[in-house]
Structure formats: structure tokens, C-alpha cells
Write a protein that holds these residues in place. Structure first.
Motif, PDB file in Angstrom:
ATOM      1  N   SER A  71       6.149  -3.896   9.462  1.00 54.44           N
ATOM      2  CA  SER A  71       6.568  -4.407  10.766  1.00 54.44           C
ATOM      3  C   SER A  71       7.955  -5.058  10.754  1.00 54.44           C
ATOM      4  CB  SER A  71       5.528  -5.409  11.272  1.00 54.44           C
ATOM      5  OG  SER A  71       5.328  -6.445  10.331  1.00 54.44           O
TER       6      SER A  71
ATOM      7  N   TYR B 247      -3.879   0.068  -1.185  1.00 53.64           N
ATOM      8  CA  TYR B 247      -2.603  -0.648  -1.218  1.00 53.64           C
ATOM      9  C   TYR B 247      -2.517  -1.201  -2.637  1.00 53.64           C
ATOM     10  CZ  TYR B 247      -2.450  -0.904   3.976  1.00 53.64           C
ATOM     11  OH  TYR B 247      -2.401  -0.653   5.324  1.00 53.64           O
TER      12      TYR B 247
ATOM     13  N   PHE C 138       8.287  -9.735   5.163  1.00 49.56           N
ATOM     14  CA  PHE C 138       8.469  -8.626   6.113  1.00 49.56           C
ATOM     15  C   PHE C 138       7.213  -8.323   6.940  1.00 49.56           C
ATOM     16  CE2 PHE C 138      11.948  -7.602   3.103  1.00 49.56           C
ATOM     17  CZ  PHE C 138      12.987  -7.404   4.003  1.00 49.56           C
TER      18      PHE C 138
END
Ligand code: PBG
Length: 324
Positions: free
Chosen positions: A275, A193, A201
Motif C-alpha cells: 500500500s 508470506y 510501507f
């Protein structure tokens, strides 16, 4: 004579639009996040993620078989750790018989050829809900990356194909790469990442894993949403340290970053439709304010157009069902 060029000619009907379409979505594009919990016979819906579930190992088997039958070939595992096993150092993360390690083995036994990626970060294991070790209210970088390296080796031992550090500590890719090499896991990859923003978010995900930070926020390690150049620096550093795939997260609000990274670097680029993005579409659709399937497909196509090679999305299954 005007107009010399009529762009609408190539939009006149479905056949011609299909002929000139620049991007297509297939099952190969997707990485499916899965949430795993202790217990038996559990398939519990996550409150803020309608139609998305936490699975115990037995129902995980059913789910993974279904994904495989739909042509989906990669999963990204997350675990919800019981509170009594959480501590500051994430000790449970290194347990060879921990939930993650058992989940990896379960998936491997169910579908030996599926690509198993695993989340590497301390937050689900941390009594503070932070991605690193805490001392006097600070997240300690260098002690944390040692644990992340051990955690990665533990996942590799259990059968993970690719580890996915989502923590944003400095130097963790190199420390993980070295640890994997030292232990002989030369074929285990790293999806980093790389450009992970401090984003609101992620809210529903933290509900799913009960992993919200106990104090403060994650802004001392995750990136400021205001920054673009910084994403390039982070990504370059991760590639130099040995990342095989780099990721941008969240997705829809950061498509400019996806495109810029795709243009600048020559490793595969992943994007994570997180999500909150999923929850927004679900909520608006539930109210009848948006067409669920159309908005879902458009959002996924936007990732492909932006240059994503890998799309992590809670919609993966729905998209593939709709396409077939
Ligand atoms: C934890 C992690 C997070 C997500 C993936 N890994 C949450 C966070 O950083 O707080 C978010 C995923 C999502 O929102 O779908 N390191």
C-alpha cells in the motif's frame, strides 16, 4: 578499432528494442488485492490509497466481473471486520458465515474459474490489531498457529483455492498444511508470506482495514529490514513445511531479496507491491512530480526483472488497461 561493440545498435528504435526485450508484463502476472466490507452498495475510496476502494459484497461482484473481463485471473481477499466482532483470539475468523467466508462464496459464484486467495492472519479480527493471540503484551506463537490452521480450513470450506498466511508465526505453514490434508483439502494451496518485513510501507493498508496494532509494533514476528540471510532461512523453512508459492513483501525496497530467493529456490516467487508503495506513486503523480503511468509500468517491470512470477499490486487493473 574502437569500439568493437556498440550496444546502442540494439536500442536504435522501438522495433529492435522490442525484439531484444527480456521481460514482458501480461495479465497472467497479477494477483489483485481486494478489500471487502459489510453493507450494501458500498464502494468507498481509501483515503491514503487514491482510486482504491473497499467493496461490499454486491459491488464486489461488479468489480470481480470487470477484473475477469480484463483477463485478470487471481484475487487476494482481505476483510474489514466491524469492531464489535474483534477479540483477542480472532474468533470471528472461524465463523462459517463471516464476511471472508461470504466474500469467497460471492467471488466463486461470480467467476467460478478465478483463483481465490485469502489473507490468513489475525490482525483484522484482533482487538489488539496484532497478527497473533496476545498474552501479557506478547504474541503467542503456538496458540496462534492453531487458529490460523482452523481459519485456513474455514476458507477452504468456503471455496478458497489458495490460503495466504501473512502473519509470520513460526511453524504455521506445516500446521496449515496438516489441517488442510486432514480435512481432505489436498488441492488447496498455500502461498506463504515467507520474507515479510516489519515495514512502515504498510501504513495505508492498516488505514484500509482499520488494523493498526493497538500497542507496540510487529517487530517480534515480522523481519528486520536489515536482514538478508534470514529471508533465505524463512523461505527454506516455509518450502520444507509445504508452501507452494513463497512471497517477498514489501516489493520495491526488497528486490534484492526477490532475486536471491528466485535464484536459490525452485518454487514460484511472489512479490507484494504494498500500500505505501502505491500511495507514494499516487501522491507524487497528484503533485505533478512524477509521470503516473510511466512510473507504474517501470515499477512493475522491475518486479519481473527481479524474478517475480506473481505480482500482487493495487495497480493491476490500471496496468492491464494501459497495455490493451
Ligand atoms: C496483515 C497484512 C498486512 C498487509 C498484508 N497483510 C499488514 C501488516 O502486516 O501490518 C500489508 C499490505 C499492504 O500494505 O498493502 N497480516
Amino acid at each position: 578499432m574502437f569500439p568493437l561493440r556498440r550496444n546502442r545498435r540494439l536500442r536504435a528504435n522501438a522495433a529492435i528494442r522490442g525484439l531484444v526485450r527480456e521481460n514482458i508484463i501480461t495479465a497472467n502476472d497479477f494477483l489483485v488485492p481486494l478489500f471487502v466490507v459489510e453493507g450494501k452498495g458500498i464502494k468507498e475510496e481509501i483515503l491514503s490509497m487514491p482510486n482504491y476502494y473497499r467493496h461490499s459484497l454486491d459491488t464486489l461482484v461488479t468489480e470481480v466481473k470487470l477484473l475477469w473481463s480484463l483477463g485478470l485471473r487471481s484475487v487476494l481477499l482481505f476483510v474489514k471486520v466491524p469492531d464489535n466482532l474483534k477479540d483477542n483470539k480472532g474468533t470471528e475468523a472461524l465463523n462459517a458465515d463471516g464476511l471472508m467466508q461470504r466474500a469467497i462464496k460471492t467471488v466463486k459464484n461470480t467467476c467460478p474459474d478465478i483463483i481465490i486467495m485469502t489473507d490468513v492472519a489475525l490482525d483484522p479480527y484482533s482487538s489488539f490489531g496484532h497478527d497473533g493471540i496476545v498474552e501479557e503484551g506478547k504474541i503467542i506463537n503456538d496458540d496462534t498457529i492453531e487458529v490460523l490452521a482452523e481459519m485456513s480450513v474455514s476458507h477452504a470450506e468456503a471455496g478458497a483455492n489458495i490460503v495466504a498466511p501473512s502473519d509470520m508465526m513460526d511453524g504455521r505453514i506445516l500446521s496449515i498444511r496438516e489441517a488442510l490434508e486432514d480435512e481432505g483439502f489436498v488441492d488447496v494451496g498455500i502461498m506463504s508470506y515467507s520474507a515479510k518485513y516489519a515495514s512502515a510501507f504498510y501504513g495505508p493498508f492498516r488505514d484500509a482495514l482499520d488494523s493498526a496494532p493497538g500497542f507496540g509494533d510487529k517487530k517480534t514476528y515480522q523481519m528486520d529490514p536489515a536482514n538478508r540471510h534470514e529471508a533465505m532461512r524463512e523461505t527454506e523453512m516455509d518450502i520444507d513445511e509445504g508452501a507452494d508459492i513463497v512471497m517477498v513483501k514489501p516489493g520495491m525496497a526488497y528486490l534484492d531479496i526477490v532475486r536471491e530467493i528466485k535464484n536459490e529456490f525452485d518454487v514460484p516467487v511472489a512479490v507484494y507491491q504494498v500500500s505505501g508503495e502505491y500511495a507514494m506513486i499516487k501522491a507524487a503523480a497528484e503533485k505533478g512530480w512524477l509521470n503516473h503511468d510511466e512510473v507504474m509500468m517501470e515499477s512493475i517491470m522491475a518486479f519481473k526483472r527481479a524474478g517475480a512470477d506473481v505480482i500482487a499490486s493495487y495497480f493491476a487493473k490500471d496496468v492491464i488497461k494501459l497495455l490493451s
